[in-house]
Design a protein around this motif. Structure first.
Motif, mmCIF file in Angstrom:
data_model
loop_
_atom_site.group_PDB
_atom_site.id
_atom_site.type_symbol
_atom_site.label_atom_id
_atom_site.label_comp_id
_atom_site.label_asym_id
_atom_site.label_seq_id
_atom_site.Cartn_x
_atom_site.Cartn_y
_atom_site.Cartn_z
ATOM 1 N N ALA A 109 0.840 -1.192 0.000
ATOM 2 C CA ALA A 109 0.000 0.000 0.000
ATOM 3 C C ALA A 109 0.875 1.241 0.000
ATOM 4 O O ALA A 109 2.022 1.207 0.457
ATOM 5 C CB ALA A 109 -0.920 0.010 1.221
ATOM 6 N N THR A 110 0.335 2.324 -0.521
ATOM 7 C CA THR A 110 1.023 3.608 -0.441
ATOM 8 C C THR A 110 0.682 4.254 0.897
ATOM 9 O O THR A 110 -0.325 3.908 1.531
ATOM 10 C CB THR A 110 0.561 4.548 -1.574
ATOM 11 N N PRO A 111 1.496 5.192 1.362
ATOM 12 C CA PRO A 111 1.154 5.910 2.596
ATOM 13 C C PRO A 111 -0.224 6.561 2.544
ATOM 14 O O PRO A 111 -0.941 6.583 3.552
ATOM 15 C CB PRO A 111 2.277 6.956 2.702
ATOM 16 N N LEU A 112 -0.599 7.075 1.367
ATOM 17 C CA LEU A 112 -1.924 7.698 1.240
ATOM 18 C C LEU A 112 -3.039 6.670 1.425
ATOM 19 O O LEU A 112 -4.045 6.938 2.104
ATOM 20 C CB LEU A 112 -2.052 8.378 -0.127
ATOM 21 N N GLN A 113 -2.885 5.490 0.842
ATOM 22 C CA GLN A 113 -3.891 4.442 1.018
ATOM 23 C C GLN A 113 -4.028 4.037 2.480
ATOM 24 O O GLN A 113 -5.145 3.855 2.979
ATOM 25 C CB GLN A 113 -3.506 3.202 0.195
ATOM 26 N N LEU A 114 -2.889 3.907 3.160
ATOM 27 C CA LEU A 114 -2.913 3.498 4.556
ATOM 28 C C LEU A 114 -3.573 4.561 5.434
ATOM 29 O O LEU A 114 -4.370 4.244 6.334
ATOM 30 C CB LEU A 114 -1.488 3.210 5.035
ATOM 31 N N ALA A 115 -3.272 5.828 5.176
ATOM 32 C CA ALA A 115 -3.886 6.909 5.946
ATOM 33 C C ALA A 115 -5.394 6.937 5.727
ATOM 34 O O ALA A 115 -6.169 7.147 6.667
ATOM 35 C CB ALA A 115 -3.269 8.253 5.556
ATOM 36 N N ASN A 116 -5.815 6.701 4.493
ATOM 37 C CA ASN A 116 -7.244 6.676 4.188
ATOM 38 C C ASN A 116 -7.933 5.500 4.869
ATOM 39 O O ASN A 116 -9.056 5.623 5.391
ATOM 40 C CB ASN A 116 -7.447 6.616 2.675
ATOM 41 N N ALA A 117 -7.264 4.341 4.888
ATOM 42 C CA ALA A 117 -7.837 3.165 5.551
ATOM 43 C C ALA A 117 -8.037 3.428 7.038
ATOM 44 O O ALA A 117 -9.064 3.048 7.621
ATOM 45 C CB ALA A 117 -6.929 1.958 5.334
ATOM 46 N N TYR A 118 -7.080 4.114 7.668
ATOM 47 C CA TYR A 118 -7.165 4.371 9.109
ATOM 48 C C TYR A 118 -8.246 5.391 9.474
ATOM 49 O O TYR A 118 -8.660 5.467 10.633
ATOM 50 C CB TYR A 118 -5.802 4.804 9.653
ATOM 51 N N THR A 119 -8.713 6.187 8.500
ATOM 52 C CA THR A 119 -9.797 7.121 8.821
ATOM 53 C C THR A 119 -11.049 6.378 9.272
ATOM 54 O O THR A 119 -11.851 6.919 10.035
ATOM 55 C CB THR A 119 -10.163 7.998 7.603
ATOM 56 N N SER A 120 -11.208 5.134 8.816
ATOM 57 C CA SER A 120 -12.416 4.380 9.162
ATOM 58 C C SER A 120 -12.524 4.127 10.664
ATOM 59 O O SER A 120 -13.633 4.037 11.210
ATOM 60 C CB SER A 120 -12.455 3.052 8.399
ATOM 61 N N PHE A 121 -11.398 4.029 11.365
ATOM 62 C CA PHE A 121 -11.439 3.821 12.821
ATOM 63 C C PHE A 121 -11.969 5.061 13.550
ATOM 64 O O PHE A 121 -12.588 4.951 14.600
ATOM 65 C CB PHE A 121 -10.055 3.467 13.357
ATOM 66 N N GLY A 122 -11.703 6.221 12.988
ATOM 67 C CA GLY A 122 -12.131 7.457 13.643
ATOM 68 C C GLY A 122 -13.399 8.053 13.081
ATOM 69 O O GLY A 122 -13.868 9.088 13.552
ATOM 70 N N ASN A 123 -13.981 7.394 12.062
ATOM 71 C CA ASN A 123 -15.157 7.943 11.383
ATOM 72 C C ASN A 123 -16.329 6.967 11.454
ATOM 73 O O ASN A 123 -17.031 6.751 10.476
ATOM 74 C CB ASN A 123 -14.804 8.264 9.924
ATOM 75 N N ASN A 124 -16.483 6.366 12.641
ATOM 76 C CA ASN A 124 -17.610 5.452 12.888
ATOM 77 C C ASN A 124 -17.645 4.264 11.927
ATOM 78 O O ASN A 124 -18.710 3.749 11.585
ATOM 79 C CB ASN A 124 -18.942 6.204 12.816
ATOM 80 N N GLY A 125 -16.474 3.849 11.489
ATOM 81 C CA GLY A 125 -16.386 2.677 10.622
ATOM 82 C C GLY A 125 -16.451 2.979 9.148
ATOM 83 O O GLY A 125 -16.370 2.057 8.320
ATOM 84 N N TYR A 126 -16.589 4.252 8.770
ATOM 85 C CA TYR A 126 -16.704 4.634 7.358
ATOM 86 C C TYR A 126 -15.403 5.255 6.854
ATOM 87 O O TYR A 126 -14.779 6.068 7.542
ATOM 88 C CB TYR A 126 -17.842 5.634 7.164
ATOM 89 N N ARG A 127 -15.034 4.878 5.630
ATOM 90 C CA ARG A 127 -13.844 5.443 4.982
ATOM 91 C C ARG A 127 -14.292 6.458 3.941
ATOM 92 O O ARG A 127 -14.924 6.104 2.954
ATOM 93 C CB ARG A 127 -13.037 4.319 4.319
ATOM 94 N N PRO A 128 -13.958 7.752 4.138
ATOM 95 C CA PRO A 128 -14.374 8.760 3.160
ATOM 96 C C PRO A 128 -13.505 8.748 1.915
ATOM 97 O O PRO A 128 -12.346 8.315 1.955
ATOM 98 C CB PRO A 128 -14.204 10.077 3.929
ATOM 99 N N GLU A 129 -14.045 9.220 0.841
ATOM 100 C CA GLU A 129 -13.301 9.345 -0.405
ATOM 101 C C GLU A 129 -12.173 10.363 -0.228
ATOM 102 O O GLU A 129 -12.368 11.429 0.360
ATOM 103 C CB GLU A 129 -14.244 9.820 -1.509
ATOM 104 N N VAL A 130 -10.999 10.025 -0.734
ATOM 105 C CA VAL A 130 -9.838 10.920 -0.606
ATOM 106 C C VAL A 130 -9.959 12.084 -1.579
ATOM 107 O O VAL A 130 -10.404 11.912 -2.711
ATOM 108 C CB VAL A 130 -8.524 10.165 -0.898
ATOM 109 N N THR A 131 -9.547 13.259 -1.138
ATOM 110 C CA THR A 131 -9.502 14.403 -2.053
ATOM 111 C C THR A 131 -8.316 15.292 -1.734
ATOM 112 O O THR A 131 -7.934 15.450 -0.566
ATOM 113 C CB THR A 131 -10.802 15.232 -1.992
#
Length: 584
Positions: A424-446
């Protein structure tokens, strides 16, 4: 004497008579002249009547010209309006070789000096210009310097208004913003990805020029120039500076090959900072190295290692077969899977799921994966965005690698559970980890500010149930506390959490025993997560190479800066965070 006079008079008369022109000759001359004048008059009348349009066009070609009104490229700014890329007016010096003096008449040293060219190079360029009507001598000069060139008063030498890109933040934003070429066309980064949006439309006007190419009258404006559209990025330049400083210091301190850091807004998916090392100065690319051009946070993939264990535990909790308190026996500190022995750093005995995360137990996640099966593990990772491009539109954006869904061999399933066998790229990993702090949802990266797009347009993917995300946050917090693997990630007065990762690099002959990639992926503040941060240090040298030693301190610095910049109220007003920091 009188007789002689009488004799000579007739002789003179006869001589004059013989020397006079015959009348027919006079008439012939007159006829020829009249015919010539008649032909000339006819030609003039013919040209004025029949060839008027043609002659007018030919005259216009020599006097009337269409000049380009240049447009400037759109401004790129951060979320707070700070300029990241601006277009500044410059002058380009050009010549019309038809009117340009010969080399013998030219003060070549003076001209070469002002143009910052070697005399030999200038002379070669002038010789090659013969027979042409337009030749650049120097592109994109400062206006004040171009004025000095024109003051030399050289015939056939002119200046032309253009625009040059300038990047106020220099190397701090270079990998993200990219740069343009001499023709103001995007070549890298955002400049390339949004080239059509940023590029304006040049206008034109009709003018009359003299024989030396100087404008003597403006006739009409044919079309108005349209400047490029501005672009507002999601980046916070203040945080970008601080993240860059923290990363650069770590890369230098640990003599690493490279490094990356990404900061994301947990709720909106906006990238707030994205930095890399090594970097380059886009305003001076004379010593640019190709290896420094890549935005590694977006393009470079590595096996994420133990940072994936959080998703393995999340899968176990989602399955309903496990609770946070469920015990897994990791004794005697290793497990045989086929021919491979999987080891922990120590014999941790029985660990609950929180303990597996806190101690980063390979044996624990292997046993979970053996029970859960490949379908459940793979599905969680896929929903978290692994194996898929984030969709930012950034040039060279990496997909990473997630093996195709199938029945994995036992060893493949085991290694997948603790972060090997995928990338994975660092950006992908950071996006995946947002799901832990966003009630289980991963937002689209922008990479663009949501304020410019509308918050209602955010697309989200549910990675795990809300209850599971909340449990994982508590588990990840223990990693930064006493007994965890990342005490150096702690931030005074704030609750933070995350997961370390340390993987062997892959070389030509397989995994390298002495080459590592160190990770830390985390969130803050735990009470109400706002930031997802991933720090990657590639190839640290020396005795320290673990993610908790190398990458975690960078996370701590970045989060400290983010909290301070945005006036986020402390959520841990006790001394424990300070103690943890000192112990680390």
């Amino acid at each position: 004497m009188g007789a002689s006079l009488k004799k000579t008079a007739p002789e003179v008369e006869r001589r004059d008579s013989n020397e006079s022109m015959p009348l027919w000759r006079v008439r012939l001359v007159l006829i020829v002249v009249l015919l010539f004048l008649s032909g000339l008059g006819y030609r003039l009348v013919y040209l004025q009547i029949s060839e008027q349009e043609f002659l007018k066009a030919q005259g216009d070609m020599r006097m009337v010209r269409t000049e380009v009104d240049p447009s400037h490229r759109g401004l790129i700014s951060d979320r707070n309006g700070e300029p990241l890329a601006v277009s500044t007016p410059v002058e380009s010096i050009w010549i019309n070789p038809k009117y340009f003096p010969s080399l013998e008449e030219l003060d070549l040293p003076a001209l070469a000096n002002l143009l910052d060219l070697r005399e030999v190079a200038l002379k070669k360029k002038l010789k090659a210009a013969k027979g042409r009507q337009f030749v650049y001598l120097k592109r994109q000069m400062p206006p004040e310097l171009a004025a000095k060139v024109l003051e030399l008063g050289i015939k056939g030498l002119y200046s032309q208004r253009e625009y040059k890109r300038y990047y106020p933040a220099g190397e701090v934003t270079s990998h993200l913003i990219g740069f343009t070429n001499v023709n103001d066309e995007g070549q890298e980064g955002i400049e390339l990805a949004f080239n059509d949006w940023l590029t304006g439309e040049s206008g034109s006007r009709t003018v009359i020029k003299d024989l030396q190419g100087r404008v003597i009258r403006h006739i009409k404006q044919d079309s108005e120039s349209k400047d490029g559209r501005d672009l507002v990025l999601s980046i916070d330049l203040r945080l970008q500076y601080l993240a860059y400083k923290a990363l650069k210091e770590a890369v230098i301190k640990h003599r690493a090959e490279s490094g990356s850091a990404v900061v994301m807004d947990v709720k909106t998916g906006e990238v707030l900072a994205m930095v890399n090392q090594p970097s380059y100065n886009p305003n001076d690319r004379s010593r640019l190295k190709v290896n420094s051009l890549r935005n590694r946070a977006v393009t470079d993939s590595f096996e994420p290692g133990s940072t994936i264990k959080a998703f393995t535990v999340a899968t176990a909790l989602t399955s309903g077969r496990y609770a946070a308190s469920t015990k897994v026996n990791t004794s005697p500190g290793f497990i045989r899977v086929g021919r491979k022995t999987i080891r922990d750093h120590a014999n941790y005995g029985k660990l609950d799921l929180t303990g597996i995360i806190k101690k980063s137990s390979n044996v624990g996640t292997t046993k979970l994966a053996q029970d859960l099966g490949s379908d459940l593990i793979w599905s969680t990772l896929f929903r978290a965005g692994f194996g898929q491009a984030p969709g930012t539109g950034f040039p060279g954006e990496g997909n990473g690698v997630l093996p195709m869904q199938r029945e994995f061999r036992p060893i493949e399933l085991a290694t997948l559970s603790y972060g090997y066998g995928l990338s994975a790229t660092p950006l992908q990993l950071a996006n995946a980890y947002t799901s832990f702090g966003n009630n289980g949802y991963r937002p689209e990266v922008t990479l663009l500010a949501r304020s410019e797009q509308g918050l209602g347009d955010i697309r989200k993917e549910q990675v795990m149930p809300e209850r599971v995300a909340a449990q994982l946050l508590q588990m990840l917090e223990t990693v930064t506390q006493k007994g965890g693997t990342a005490k150096r990630a702690a931030v005074p007065f704030y609750r933070v959490g995350g997961k370390t990762g340390t993987v062997h690099k892959v070389g030509r002959d397989g995994y390298q025993d002495d080459k590592y990639v160190a990770y830390f992926a985390g969130l803050a503040p735990i009470s109400e997560p706002q930031y997802s941060v991933v720090v990657t240090i590639n190839g640290p040298s020396g005795d320290r190479y673990y993610g908790g030693e190398v990458a975690a301190p960078v996370f701590s610095e970045i989060i400290s800066a983010a909290m301070r910049l945005n006036n986020i109220a402390p959520d841990a007003l006790d001394r424990m965070s300070l103690i943890g920091k000192r112990d680390g």
